[in-house]
Design a protein around this motif. Sequence first.
Motif, PDB file in Angstrom:
ATOM      1  N   LYS A 174       1.402   6.321  -7.171  1.00 43.73           N
ATOM      2  CA  LYS A 174       0.255   7.164  -7.533  1.00 43.73           C
ATOM      3  C   LYS A 174       0.589   8.642  -7.400  1.00 43.73           C
ATOM      4  O   LYS A 174       0.154   9.458  -8.224  1.00 43.73           O
ATOM      5  CB  LYS A 174      -0.963   6.816  -6.682  1.00 43.73           C
ATOM      6  CG  LYS A 174      -1.625   5.520  -7.103  1.00 43.73           C
ATOM      7  CD  LYS A 174      -2.873   5.241  -6.284  1.00 43.73           C
ATOM      8  CE  LYS A 174      -3.562   3.986  -6.758  1.00 43.73           C
ATOM      9  NZ  LYS A 174      -4.786   3.702  -6.003  1.00 43.73           N
ATOM     10  N   GLU A 175       1.357   9.020  -6.387  1.00 47.78           N
ATOM     11  CA  GLU A 175       1.773  10.418  -6.233  1.00 47.78           C
ATOM     12  C   GLU A 175       2.628  10.861  -7.412  1.00 47.78           C
ATOM     13  O   GLU A 175       2.468  11.973  -7.918  1.00 47.78           O
ATOM     14  CB  GLU A 175       2.532  10.610  -4.923  1.00 47.78           C
ATOM     15  CG  GLU A 175       1.652  10.566  -3.695  1.00 47.78           C
ATOM     16  CD  GLU A 175       2.440  10.552  -2.385  1.00 47.78           C
ATOM     17  OE1 GLU A 175       3.692  10.573  -2.406  1.00 47.78           O
ATOM     18  OE2 GLU A 175       1.781  10.490  -1.321  1.00 47.78           O
ATOM     19  N   GLU A 194       0.811  -1.228   0.000  1.00 49.99           N
ATOM     20  CA  GLU A 194       0.000   0.000   0.000  1.00 49.99           C
ATOM     21  C   GLU A 194       0.843   1.277   0.000  1.00 49.99           C
ATOM     22  O   GLU A 194       0.543   2.212  -0.736  1.00 49.99           O
ATOM     23  CB  GLU A 194      -0.959  -0.016   1.193  1.00 49.99           C
ATOM     24  CG  GLU A 194      -2.116   0.943   1.044  1.00 49.99           C
ATOM     25  CD  GLU A 194      -2.957   0.716  -0.212  1.00 49.99           C
ATOM     26  OE1 GLU A 194      -3.297   1.709  -0.874  1.00 49.99           O
ATOM     27  OE2 GLU A 194      -3.284  -0.434  -0.541  1.00 49.99           O
ATOM     28  N   GLU A 195       1.891   1.329   0.800  1.00 46.64           N
ATOM     29  CA  GLU A 195       2.715   2.551   0.846  1.00 46.64           C
ATOM     30  C   GLU A 195       3.461   2.756  -0.473  1.00 46.64           C
ATOM     31  O   GLU A 195       3.675   3.890  -0.890  1.00 46.64           O
ATOM     32  CB  GLU A 195       3.690   2.544   2.033  1.00 46.64           C
ATOM     33  CG  GLU A 195       4.793   1.511   1.974  1.00 46.64           C
ATOM     34  CD  GLU A 195       4.415   0.165   2.583  1.00 46.64           C
ATOM     35  OE1 GLU A 195       5.311  -0.693   2.676  1.00 46.64           O
ATOM     36  OE2 GLU A 195       3.245  -0.060   2.961  1.00 46.64           O
ATOM     37  N   LYS A 211       0.948   4.048  -3.004  1.00 47.30           N
ATOM     38  CA  LYS A 211       0.732   5.473  -2.728  1.00 47.30           C
ATOM     39  C   LYS A 211       1.847   6.306  -3.363  1.00 47.30           C
ATOM     40  O   LYS A 211       1.580   7.328  -3.998  1.00 47.30           O
ATOM     41  CB  LYS A 211       0.681   5.718  -1.222  1.00 47.30           C
ATOM     42  CG  LYS A 211       0.411   7.152  -0.851  1.00 47.30           C
ATOM     43  CD  LYS A 211       0.350   7.342   0.650  1.00 47.30           C
ATOM     44  CE  LYS A 211       0.141   8.827   0.934  1.00 47.30           C
ATOM     45  NZ  LYS A 211       0.466   9.193   2.284  1.00 47.30           N
TER      46      LYS A 211
END
Length: 186
Positions: A115-116, A108-109, A112
């Motif tokens: 995606k950023e 998940e991290e 993230k």
Amino acid sequence: MKNGITEQSILLFEKKGFSHTSIQDIVNQLGVTKGTFYYYFSSKEQLLMEIHHEYITNLLEGQSRVINNGSLTSKQKLAKIIGLLINDVATNGPSARVYFREVRHLAEENIKYVKEKREQFRLNVEKIVREGMNKGEFKHDLKVDMITFGILGVTNWTYSWYKPNGEVSSDELVKIYVDMILNGIQ
């Protein structure tokens, strides 16, 4: 050796998918031991993250060179970014396919983070479109976010079907896309 592991992994992930490729598959292709793999990577997921990080970092660096070229108009910048994306798929097709298809296997991290970075790329394209509107290069009433999603949708999905050795060269495809995006198909 680290580059060899990465390159072989990209080819295997592209062919078999991340889930169906084992560390044993990777080391068998290279004729090395699992210990060699673990010397460079703590896990298969870390390797996948490095592939994603390198891919988006290279795209952002190329995009930055285009954006910071003060001699280009907004139309020219947009055309060059379209070219950047299409030529990247043409030259780094396996990496592009792994980047777009296998992101769901990241922690998940890491998702993230990716995606950023993708969002940063999108916002940079949005800024070019907005600047082009403000300078009168583009229509003044565009929905900038929708136009940007459309541009990136058209270019990014190229990874799924484009064959660099097919009848249309990457340069020809860039011209087709630039003409379609900037002039429409009236």
